[in-house]
Design a protein around this motif. Sequence first.
Motif, PDB file in Angstrom:
ATOM      1  N   TYR A   1      71.697  79.069 -29.693  1.00 23.31           N
ATOM      2  CA  TYR A   1      71.360  80.567 -29.294  1.00 23.31           C
ATOM      3  C   TYR A   1      70.156  80.601 -28.493  1.00 23.31           C
ATOM      4  N   LEU A   2      68.987  79.981 -28.895  1.00 20.54           N
ATOM      5  CA  LEU A   2      67.796  80.373 -28.426  1.00 20.54           C
ATOM      6  C   LEU A   2      67.546  79.488 -27.121  1.00 20.54           C
ATOM      7  N   ASN A   3      68.283  78.288 -26.931  1.00 25.60           N
ATOM      8  CA  ASN A   3      68.114  77.367 -25.759  1.00 25.60           C
ATOM      9  C   ASN A   3      69.148  78.063 -24.777  1.00 25.60           C
TER      10      ASN A   3
ATOM     11  N   ARG B   1      77.288  85.386 -33.856  1.00 20.98           N
ATOM     12  CA  ARG B   1      76.714  84.811 -34.971  1.00 20.98           C
ATOM     13  C   ARG B   1      77.048  85.667 -36.112  1.00 20.98           C
ATOM     14  N   LEU B   2      77.497  86.873 -36.079  1.00 23.65           N
ATOM     15  CA  LEU B   2      77.971  87.749 -37.228  1.00 23.65           C
ATOM     16  C   LEU B   2      79.135  87.662 -38.104  1.00 23.65           C
ATOM     17  N   MET B   3      80.116  86.965 -37.398  1.00 23.60           N
ATOM     18  CA  MET B   3      81.600  86.477 -37.989  1.00 23.60           C
ATOM     19  C   MET B   3      81.022  85.574 -39.191  1.00 23.60           C
ATOM     20  N   ASP B   4      80.652  84.628 -39.240  1.00 24.10           N
ATOM     21  CA  ASP B   4      80.301  83.731 -40.268  1.00 24.10           C
ATOM     22  C   ASP B   4      79.260  84.363 -41.174  1.00 24.10           C
ATOM     23  N   THR B   5      78.217  85.260 -40.864  1.00 25.06           N
ATOM     24  CA  THR B   5      77.560  86.041 -41.470  1.00 25.06           C
ATOM     25  C   THR B   5      78.297  86.847 -42.641  1.00 25.06           C
ATOM     26  N   TRP B   6      79.195  87.527 -41.970  1.00 27.25           N
ATOM     27  CA  TRP B   6      80.106  88.599 -42.706  1.00 27.25           C
ATOM     28  C   TRP B   6      81.014  87.706 -43.562  1.00 27.25           C
ATOM     29  N   LEU B   7      81.753  86.593 -43.116  1.00 23.77           N
ATOM     30  CA  LEU B   7      82.696  85.922 -43.869  1.00 23.77           C
ATOM     31  C   LEU B   7      82.335  85.172 -45.050  1.00 23.77           C
ATOM     32  N   TYR B   8      80.930  84.595 -45.128  1.00 23.67           N
ATOM     33  CA  TYR B   8      80.643  83.915 -46.332  1.00 23.67           C
ATOM     34  C   TYR B   8      79.973  84.824 -47.103  1.00 23.67           C
ATOM     35  N   THR B   9      79.298  85.929 -46.952  1.00 22.81           N
ATOM     36  CA  THR B   9      78.678  87.098 -47.712  1.00 22.81           C
ATOM     37  C   THR B   9      79.582  87.710 -48.424  1.00 22.81           C
ATOM     38  N   GLU B  10      80.843  88.012 -47.797  1.00 23.69           N
ATOM     39  CA  GLU B  10      81.941  88.562 -48.437  1.00 23.69           C
ATOM     40  C   GLU B  10      83.062  87.658 -49.144  1.00 23.69           C
TER      41      GLU B  10
ATOM     42  N   GLY C   1      72.487  80.204 -39.013  1.00 25.22           N
ATOM     43  CA  GLY C   1      71.531  79.633 -38.115  1.00 25.22           C
ATOM     44  C   GLY C   1      71.288  78.271 -38.337  1.00 25.22           C
ATOM     45  N   GLN C   2      71.313  77.584 -39.440  1.00 24.28           N
ATOM     46  CA  GLN C   2      70.993  76.204 -39.902  1.00 24.28           C
ATOM     47  C   GLN C   2      72.160  75.374 -39.612  1.00 24.28           C
ATOM     48  N   SER C   3      73.277  75.969 -39.464  1.00 21.67           N
ATOM     49  CA  SER C   3      74.664  75.165 -39.327  1.00 21.67           C
ATOM     50  C   SER C   3      74.846  74.593 -38.043  1.00 21.67           C
ATOM     51  N   LYS C   4      75.436  73.683 -38.005  1.00 27.83           N
ATOM     52  CA  LYS C   4      75.751  73.148 -36.469  1.00 27.83           C
ATOM     53  C   LYS C   4      77.221  73.604 -36.156  1.00 27.83           C
TER      54      LYS C   4
ATOM     55  N   PRO D   1      89.592  80.896 -34.636  1.00 32.42           N
ATOM     56  CA  PRO D   1      89.603  79.772 -33.945  1.00 32.42           C
ATOM     57  C   PRO D   1      88.979  78.569 -34.790  1.00 32.42           C
ATOM     58  N   LYS D   2      89.013  77.435 -34.734  1.00 33.32           N
ATOM     59  CA  LYS D   2      88.429  76.105 -35.118  1.00 33.32           C
ATOM     60  C   LYS D   2      87.059  76.256 -34.862  1.00 33.32           C
ATOM     61  N   GLN D   3      86.278  75.836 -35.675  1.00 28.78           N
ATOM     62  CA  GLN D   3      84.938  76.068 -35.704  1.00 28.78           C
ATOM     63  C   GLN D   3      84.242  75.175 -34.596  1.00 28.78           C
ATOM     64  N   ARG D   4      83.272  75.489 -33.767  1.00 29.81           N
ATOM     65  CA  ARG D   4      82.776  74.798 -32.566  1.00 29.81           C
ATOM     66  C   ARG D   4      81.442  73.969 -33.341  1.00 29.81           C
ATOM     67  N   ASN D   5      81.699  72.701 -33.067  1.00 29.38           N
ATOM     68  CA  ASN D   5      80.577  71.916 -33.690  1.00 29.38           C
ATOM     69  C   ASN D   5      79.612  71.262 -32.469  1.00 29.38           C
ATOM     70  N   TYR D   6      78.302  71.755 -32.616  1.00 24.32           N
ATOM     71  CA  TYR D   6      77.683  71.600 -31.440  1.00 24.32           C
ATOM     72  C   TYR D   6      76.845  69.996 -31.840  1.00 24.32           C
ATOM     73  N   TYR D   7      76.833  69.304 -33.123  1.00 22.01           N
ATOM     74  CA  TYR D   7      76.579  68.061 -33.315  1.00 22.01           C
ATOM     75  C   TYR D   7      74.975  68.009 -33.490  1.00 22.01           C
ATOM     76  N   ILE D   8      74.359  68.118 -32.120  1.00 24.91           N
ATOM     77  CA  ILE D   8      72.952  67.723 -32.093  1.00 24.91           C
ATOM     78  C   ILE D   8      71.858  68.836 -32.141  1.00 24.91           C
ATOM     79  N   GLU D   9      72.378  70.032 -32.329  1.00 25.23           N
ATOM     80  CA  GLU D   9      71.488  71.292 -32.541  1.00 25.23           C
ATOM     81  C   GLU D   9      72.251  72.363 -33.393  1.00 25.23           C
ATOM     82  N   ASN D  10      71.279  73.112 -34.173  1.00 31.60           N
ATOM     83  CA  ASN D  10      72.121  74.272 -35.004  1.00 31.60           C
ATOM     84  C   ASN D  10      72.202  75.383 -34.184  1.00 31.60           C
TER      85      ASN D  10
END
Length: 257
Positions: A123-125, A209-218, A154-157, A109-118
């Motif tokens: 997640y923490l909020n 939070r693991l899909m992009d972690t795997w996607l970009y590592t691999e 985690g740093q990406s919006k 799916p298209k990435q969700r952009n949260y704009y004002i927070e990473n």
Amino acid sequence: MKILIATHKPYQMPDEPGYYPIMVGSDLRDQIPAGYLKDNAGQNISKMNPFYNELTALYWAKYNLQNEDIVGLVHYRRYLGSKAGHDLDNILSESQIREDLSKVDVLLPKQRNYYIENQKNHYLNAHKNEPYFVMADVIKEKFPDYYDAFIKMGQSKRAHLFNMSIMNQNNFQAYTSFMFDVLKEVEQRIPYREYEGQEQRVFGFLSERLMDTWLYTERKTFSEYPVVTIEKTNWIDKGTQFLKRKFFKNSSKKVHF
């Protein structure tokens, strides 16, 4: 090809070939509609559905769909589509899926952009904080090759959410092995059975939070698609809940609705 449609109740399903409804948490249901697959056949974690959510369908697919060339997961009210909207006629067809997977590794799916927070702060909020930090520790200790990508995620919006994807069998096995190995280790370190309400679904939330972690590592290639949502989204309510979680920390939290 089997694209599983994760559902916890009877629902309108598409007629498009290649899509199969699966009742998640089948072990916990009194009745399964005719024609629906069950996530409690063969090797499974069906009883863990309150904590793993739609991931019980992915786990079932990992061990029971190994002869399929292509495996995917969508939701009963969310699909990858040719255009955004609410019409099942716009979901990806079998021929389009096959054609697009001949060019890239994963359909998302298209990435969700949260704009004002990473992603980390989002997640923490929205959730208990302990599981996120425990998962970070697990990745750093047990899967160090993925740690840099996890920090960058985690740093990406932006992020690919919903645990929805379509990929070939080899990539599916690699991704699910990484994801379930991480979550299994987190499971050993947090008191998830004591969680209440939506927080019970902790592993479903963490896995997003693991899909992009795997996607970009691999270094996997991917194509993104609009989301066809069968139920219309109340964007005023959704936006209000987002702002409440960010700026009013002690307010009641409402995430997926």
